[in-house]
Design an enzyme around this catalytic site. Sequence first.
Site, short mmCIF file in Angstrom:
data_model
loop_
_atom_site.label_atom_id
_atom_site.label_comp_id
_atom_site.label_asym_id
_atom_site.label_seq_id
_atom_site.Cartn_x
_atom_site.Cartn_y
_atom_site.Cartn_z
N LYS A 22 6.93 -29.53 -1.89
CA LYS A 22 7.07 -30.85 -2.40
C LYS A 22 5.93 -31.43 -3.07
O LYS A 22 4.78 -30.93 -3.06
CB LYS A 22 7.33 -31.85 -0.98
CG LYS A 22 6.29 -32.09 -0.08
CD LYS A 22 5.26 -32.92 -0.64
CE LYS A 22 3.85 -33.11 0.32
NZ LYS A 22 2.46 -33.65 -0.26
N ALA A 107 -3.43 -25.00 1.98
CA ALA A 107 -4.08 -26.18 1.99
C ALA A 107 -4.06 -26.91 0.50
O ALA A 107 -5.34 -27.26 -0.12
CB ALA A 107 -5.53 -25.89 2.34
N ALA A 108 -2.85 -27.02 0.03
CA ALA A 108 -2.80 -27.40 -1.30
C ALA A 108 -2.36 -28.87 -1.76
O ALA A 108 -2.37 -29.19 -2.99
CB ALA A 108 -2.01 -26.38 -2.27
N GLY A 109 -1.72 -29.34 -0.77
CA GLY A 109 -1.16 -30.73 -1.09
C GLY A 109 0.31 -30.76 -1.21
O GLY A 109 0.88 -31.52 -1.57
N ASP A 147 5.09 -34.07 7.44
CA ASP A 147 5.89 -33.58 6.40
C ASP A 147 7.19 -33.06 6.79
O ASP A 147 8.12 -32.81 5.87
CB ASP A 147 4.97 -33.13 5.39
CG ASP A 147 4.04 -33.97 4.86
OD1 ASP A 147 4.32 -35.09 4.64
OD2 ASP A 147 3.17 -33.40 4.17
P1 ATP Z 1 0.09 -31.14 3.51
O1 ATP Z 1 0.42 -31.27 2.01
O2 ATP Z 1 1.21 -31.36 4.44
O3 ATP Z 1 -1.03 -32.11 3.92
P2 ATP Z 1 -1.03 -28.84 2.59
O4 ATP Z 1 0.08 -28.14 1.75
O5 ATP Z 1 -2.28 -29.41 1.91
O6 ATP Z 1 -0.06 -29.52 3.60
P3 ATP Z 1 -0.86 -26.31 4.30
O7 ATP Z 1 -0.74 -25.30 3.42
O8 ATP Z 1 0.28 -26.70 5.24
O9 ATP Z 1 -1.65 -27.55 3.92
O10 ATP Z 1 -2.15 -25.93 5.22
C1 ATP Z 1 -3.08 -26.41 5.93
C2 ATP Z 1 -3.50 -25.83 7.03
O11 ATP Z 1 -2.66 -25.37 7.97
C3 ATP Z 1 -4.13 -24.28 6.45
O12 ATP Z 1 -5.54 -24.34 6.60
C4 ATP Z 1 -3.69 -23.25 7.59
O13 ATP Z 1 -4.72 -22.59 8.15
C5 ATP Z 1 -2.77 -24.17 8.59
N1 ATP Z 1 -1.29 -23.60 8.76
C6 ATP Z 1 -0.71 -23.59 9.95
N2 ATP Z 1 0.43 -22.77 9.66
C7 ATP Z 1 0.67 -22.62 8.27
C8 ATP Z 1 1.72 -22.20 7.59
N3 ATP Z 1 2.85 -21.66 8.05
N4 ATP Z 1 1.60 -22.12 6.35
C9 ATP Z 1 0.31 -22.61 5.92
N5 ATP Z 1 -0.75 -22.84 6.62
C10 ATP Z 1 -0.59 -22.95 7.70
#
Ligand code: ATP
Length: 316
Positions: A22, A107-109, A147
Site C-alpha cells: 500500500k 521496512a519501506a513504509g 495495517d
Molecule cells: P509499515 O508500512 O506497516 O510501517 P513497513 O513496510 O515499513 O511497514 P515491513 O516491511 O512490514 O515494514 O517490515 C518491518 C519489520 O518487520 C522488518 O524489519 C522485518 O524484520 C519484520 N517482519 C516481520 N514479518 C515480516 C514479513 N512477513 N515481511 C517483512 N518484514 C517482516
Amino acid sequence: MPQETDARLASGYTIKVRAYAKVNLTLDVLGKRPDGYHELESIMQSIGLYDTLEFKNASSGVQIHCSHPEVPADESNLVYKAARALQERFGLAGGAEIRLEKAIPVAAGLAGGSADAAGALVGLNALWGLHLSQRELGEVAAGLGSDVNFCLTGGTALAQGRGERITVLPAAPNFWLVLLKPRFGVSTAEVYRGLDLKAVEPLRPDTVAMLNACVVNDFDAMAAGLRNVLESVTCRLHPELNELKEALLRAGASGALISGSGPTVFGVVPDEEGAGEVAAALMGIKATRYVTSTHRKGVEVERTGGPADRIGQGAG
Ligand code: ATP
C-alpha cells in the site's frame, strides 16, 4: 475435522496468494491516545507490488520458508503470528508449511509485513477450510498490527483509530506510481517518537478533499492533495529523501510523497507511458525504482490446487 479439510490434507493441497503493498495518499495523526497509540486518519491505496505466499498443510506446527535476508523465518514473522492467531482463536490442531517470496521492499513504509499477515489469513482460511467471513478475519487481523485490516480489504480505504478501523471508499482514480526505495530502512517507532504534533499542524492533509478527489475520480486533485504528517520527521532523519522527492517532481510526476513512515518516496503519474518516462529520467538515482499502478484488492488467491510434493512446486 470437516471432511473437506481431511481431503486437502490427504492430497497435499496447496494455496497460492498474492499480498499487495500500500501507499498512503494522506496520513494525519490526530493525537496521542491514553493507551500510547496515535489516533490516525489515513487514506490508503493498494498498489500492484506484491509478495507471494504458498501454503501447504502439515500435521502440526507452523513453518515459514523465506530466503530474504532481512525477513525472519521464525515466530517473529507476521505470517507466523497470523497463523498462530488463527489456530489459537479457533482451537485448530493442524499445521501449515508456508513459503514466502518477498517482492515488497522491507521496512519501506509499504506495509509489506502487514500485507503478508493478511495474505496468511486469507490463504489459511482457504487451506484449512475454515469458511471465516471477512469480518471474522478482520477481528484476527486487528490483533496483528495496525495495517493488517487495510491489507485484508485493499483497494482505496479510509483507515482510522490505530489504523485498524477501515471504511471502504470508491476506488481512487486509476493511476501509475514510480517508487524510489533508498538502501536504508526506517523504524516506524523512531519516526513516531520524533513527531511533534504542534509542529506538523501546517502540514496536515485535507482528508475530506482527498475523499472527494477519490469519489469524483479527479487525478489532479488527488495528486495535489498528497500529504503525510510523518514526512517531515522522516526527512529530518534522512534529509536525502527531500532530494528524491524533488527528483520525482522534476522528472514529471504530478505529485510526490513519502509512504507511511518511509523511506519509500512515490510519485504519481496519470498513465503507464508517463510513468515509464519518469522512471527513465531517474536512471542512476541512488534508490531502487519500481513502476506500478493502483490495485483494487489487498489479497488475491492466485491458485488453489494440488497435489504437490513440495511446496513451491505445485501446478500453475
Ligand atoms: P509499515 O508500512 O506497516 O510501517 P513497513 O513496510 O515499513 O511497514 P515491513 O516491511 O512490514 O515494514 O517490515 C518491518 C519489520 O518487520 C522488518 O524489519 C522485518 O524484520 C519484520 N517482519 C516481520 N514479518 C515480516 C514479513 N512477513 N515481511 C517483512 N518484514 C517482516
